[in-house]
Motif scaffolding. Structure first.
Motif, PDB file in Angstrom:
ATOM      1  N   SER A 321       0.898  -1.104   0.040  1.00 25.58           N
ATOM      2  CA  SER A 321       0.016  -0.038  -0.226  1.00 25.58           C
ATOM      3  C   SER A 321       0.900   1.288   0.203  1.00 25.58           C
ATOM      4  CB  SER A 321      -0.985   0.001   1.268  1.00 25.58           C
ATOM      5  OG  SER A 321      -1.822  -1.096   1.387  1.00 25.58           O
ATOM      6  N   LEU A 322       0.613   1.951  -1.119  1.00 26.21           N
ATOM      7  CA  LEU A 322       1.353   3.379  -1.039  1.00 26.21           C
ATOM      8  C   LEU A 322       0.652   4.469  -0.569  1.00 26.21           C
ATOM      9  CD1 LEU A 322       3.984   4.682  -2.304  1.00 26.21           C
ATOM     10  CD2 LEU A 322       2.669   4.806  -4.601  1.00 26.21           C
ATOM     11  N   TYR A 323       1.474   5.198   0.237  1.00 25.28           N
ATOM     12  CA  TYR A 323       0.808   6.501   0.700  1.00 25.28           C
ATOM     13  C   TYR A 323       1.897   7.749   0.431  1.00 25.28           C
ATOM     14  CZ  TYR A 323      -2.096   3.234   3.485  1.00 25.28           C
ATOM     15  OH  TYR A 323      -2.703   2.111   3.584  1.00 25.28           O
ATOM     16  N   VAL A 324       1.179   8.848  -0.324  1.00 27.07           N
ATOM     17  CA  VAL A 324       1.763   9.710  -0.679  1.00 27.07           C
ATOM     18  C   VAL A 324       1.818  11.023   0.013  1.00 27.07           C
ATOM     19  CG1 VAL A 324       2.326  11.055  -2.885  1.00 27.07           C
ATOM     20  CG2 VAL A 324       1.595   8.716  -3.181  1.00 27.07           C
ATOM     21  N   SER A 325       2.932  11.688   0.241  1.00 26.34           N
ATOM     22  CA  SER A 325       2.622  13.032   0.811  1.00 26.34           C
ATOM     23  C   SER A 325       3.757  14.009   0.082  1.00 26.34           C
ATOM     24  CB  SER A 325       3.071  13.052   2.103  1.00 26.34           C
ATOM     25  OG  SER A 325       4.487  12.603   2.292  1.00 26.34           O
ATOM     26  N   GLY A 326       3.792  15.339   0.172  1.00 23.05           N
ATOM     27  CA  GLY A 326       4.570  16.360  -0.357  1.00 23.05           C
ATOM     28  C   GLY A 326       3.799  16.927  -1.491  1.00 23.05           C
ATOM     29  N   GLY A 327       4.233  18.031  -1.986  1.00 22.42           N
ATOM     30  CA  GLY A 327       3.603  18.980  -3.164  1.00 22.42           C
ATOM     31  C   GLY A 327       3.606  18.064  -4.369  1.00 22.42           C
ATOM     32  N   GLY A 328       3.988  16.997  -4.530  1.00 25.50           N
ATOM     33  CA  GLY A 328       3.761  16.199  -5.933  1.00 25.50           C
ATOM     34  C   GLY A 328       2.632  15.767  -5.937  1.00 25.50           C
ATOM     35  N   TYR A 329       2.138  15.217  -4.669  1.00 26.74           N
ATOM     36  CA  TYR A 329       0.862  14.547  -4.846  1.00 26.74           C
ATOM     37  C   TYR A 329      -0.358  15.466  -5.180  1.00 26.74           C
ATOM     38  CZ  TYR A 329      -2.432  16.543  -1.028  1.00 26.74           C
ATOM     39  OH  TYR A 329      -3.277  17.363  -0.516  1.00 26.74           O
ATOM     40  N   LEU A 330      -0.290  16.649  -5.571  1.00 31.18           N
ATOM     41  CA  LEU A 330      -1.215  17.604  -6.158  1.00 31.18           C
ATOM     42  C   LEU A 330      -1.116  17.533  -7.571  1.00 31.18           C
ATOM     43  CD1 LEU A 330      -0.686  20.430  -3.453  1.00 31.18           C
ATOM     44  CD2 LEU A 330      -2.724  19.032  -3.794  1.00 31.18           C
ATOM     45  N   ASN A 331       0.179  17.094  -8.271  1.00 29.99           N
ATOM     46  CA  ASN A 331       0.260  17.091  -9.679  1.00 29.99           C
ATOM     47  C   ASN A 331      -0.440  15.839 -10.148  1.00 29.99           C
ATOM     48  OD1 ASN A 331       1.433  16.376 -12.207  1.00 29.99           O
ATOM     49  ND2 ASN A 331       3.191  17.853 -11.419  1.00 29.99           N
ATOM     50  N   LYS A 332      -1.524  16.097 -10.962  1.00 33.32           N
ATOM     51  CA  LYS A 332      -2.810  15.138 -11.314  1.00 33.32           C
ATOM     52  C   LYS A 332      -1.820  14.204 -12.417  1.00 33.32           C
ATOM     53  CE  LYS A 332      -6.632  17.905 -10.343  1.00 33.32           C
ATOM     54  NZ  LYS A 332      -7.990  18.441 -10.926  1.00 33.32           N
ATOM     55  N   THR A 333      -0.963  14.866 -13.304  1.00 37.17           N
ATOM     56  CA  THR A 333      -0.346  14.208 -14.235  1.00 37.17           C
ATOM     57  C   THR A 333       0.595  13.139 -13.376  1.00 37.17           C
ATOM     58  OG1 THR A 333      -0.713  15.964 -15.833  1.00 37.17           O
ATOM     59  CG2 THR A 333       0.872  14.452 -16.427  1.00 37.17           C
ATOM     60  N   LEU A 334       1.540  13.732 -12.718  1.00 35.25           N
ATOM     61  CA  LEU A 334       2.278  12.854 -12.041  1.00 35.25           C
ATOM     62  C   LEU A 334       1.565  11.558 -11.319  1.00 35.25           C
ATOM     63  CD1 LEU A 334       5.172  12.141 -11.067  1.00 35.25           C
ATOM     64  CD2 LEU A 334       4.837  13.942  -9.179  1.00 35.25           C
TER      65      LEU A 334
END
Length: 398
Positions: A321-334
């Protein structure tokens, strides 16, 4: 006993501490300020995020930081001056935020300040002959303490290097204490300027736990947007979504010894910068590539940096299970790229774990400060890249 030491001793003896965590990353976008209440320490830690603010730097201040950031040559006078100026600026932002929260300095036990990284030279980046790996964060803790009247713990990464570590990533300590699970194999991914992750195998045991940088996060995308379009970043990944991934450029971006190293490892903008991109474009004959196609390729590059490591973990441990944080999680394409590359991995952000994904890094430095005053070193296996130490230097307000 010195009154400052007596105060620190009293704070350490308390069952609960109120700690402000400060984080400014390599994206140079601003300062994250997390107000936490932490009960206990070690495996008995209970943490509550009371409030959070993310305050942008002015463009002028950002340019001043860039003048000493991730460069082979800087003016030592400017570097010295920025050490003080960043400390004072961070103190002013804390004071402003405390007023907004209607809190007085005496209601805060500690400030935990990460500082501003200006250079990171891990073992994989050969230092000058006769030198070892090193890292440098500025934003002096004494200036923060004097200007806020709050005991400040700062300069966390130096101890990690002194103990034989690489100075990064440090999130393993907090991730292990806060997010381990009895039955779920968890990957805590932070996409800041650089992408790093912590792997927490099911069972809450330290065996198998490790943290590593995996490559570029937002830094290459942000730098390109600033240079090509005078924009700080690609909001929601909109420009990248309009482009097509260039296979030749993507392959060239991966031609570096960093990607052949075994985790745990660390890196920074000293490697992943516009010069790195320019070299890859020359090598792949893509110097005339349009902005949208460059951004699409950089977005996929970041996603592949992350996915390659997670796929290796999946081969060894099965379901993740992957849980993401940081500004990159707001990048929809990424994030869409990640989901495409990791079809068998459950992906969410850390809010489902009760942690604001934008606040997580600032919170984790508050937790490190709590362990420094009230806890004890955590013994991780040697393969984790995490030496058993307490972090930070203590600055008193008088």
């Amino acid at each position: 006993m010195n009154k400052n030491l007596a105060t620190l001793y009293h704070i350490a003896e308390q069952d609960t501490r109120v700690i402000i965590g400060l984080m400014s990353g390599t994206s140079l976008d601003g300062l994250d300020i997390a107000l936490t209440k932490i009960q206990g320490s070690g495996s008995n830690t209970r943490l509550e995020l009371l409030a959070f603010e993310s305050l942008e730097y002015s463009s002028a201040f950002r340019d001043e930081i860039r003048s000493v950031f991730s460069k082979e040559t800087v003016y030592t006078e400017m570097l010295c001056a920025m050490n003080a100026k960043i400390g004072i600026a961070h103190a002013e932002l804390v004071n402003k935020t405390l007023k907004k929260w209607k809190l007085k300095p005496e209601q805060i036990n500690l400030i935990a300040s990460h500082g501003q990284t200006v250079f990171h030279a891990p073992l994989g980046s050969p230092p000058p002959e006769g030198f070892t790996n090193s890292t440098l964060q500025i934003g002096d803790g004494d200036h923060i303490a004097m200007n806020t009247r709050i005991i400040t713990i700062s300069d966390f990464r130096q101890k990690h290097v002194a103990a034989g570590g690489e100075g990064a990533p440090l999130v393993i300590y907090g991730d292990y204490l806060l997010f381990g699970h009895s039955t779920e194999n968890r990957v805590l991914l932070n996409i800041g300027g650089i992408s790093n992750l912590t792997f927490l195998p099911a069972g809450r045991q330290v065996a198998g736990v490790f943290a590593t940088d995996v490559g570029s996060g937002n830094t290459l995308m942000n730098q390109y947007m600033q240079a090509a379009l005078s924009k700080p970043f690609d909001k929601d990944g909109e420009l990248a979504a309009d482009g097509e991934v260039n296979v030749a450029l993507l392959a060239a971006l991966f031609k570096h010894p960093f990607f052949e190293k075994v985790s745990p490892k660390t890196t920074g903008p000293e490697l992943f910068n516009l010069s790195y991109l320019e070299g890859a474009q020359l090598q792949s004959g893509t110097t005339d590539l349009g902005n949208a196609d460059v951004m699409a390729t950089l977005s996929m590059f970041t996603a592949r940096c992350i996915a390659d490591t997670i796929l290796q973990l999946s081969e060894n441990y099965g379901e993740l299970s992957l849980y993401v944080s940081g500004g990159g999680y707001l990048n929809k394409t990424l994030m869409n790229n990640l989901k495409t590359l990791l079809p068998g991995v459950a992906i969410d952000n850390t809010s489902v774990l009760g942690m604001n994904p934008e606040a997580k890094e600032a919170v984790l430095f508050a937790l490190l400060a709590n362990e420094t005053v009230a806890g004890s070193p955590i013994e991780f296996p040697e393969t984790s890249g995490a030496p058993a130490v307490c972090f930070g230097k203590v600055s008193f307000p008088d």
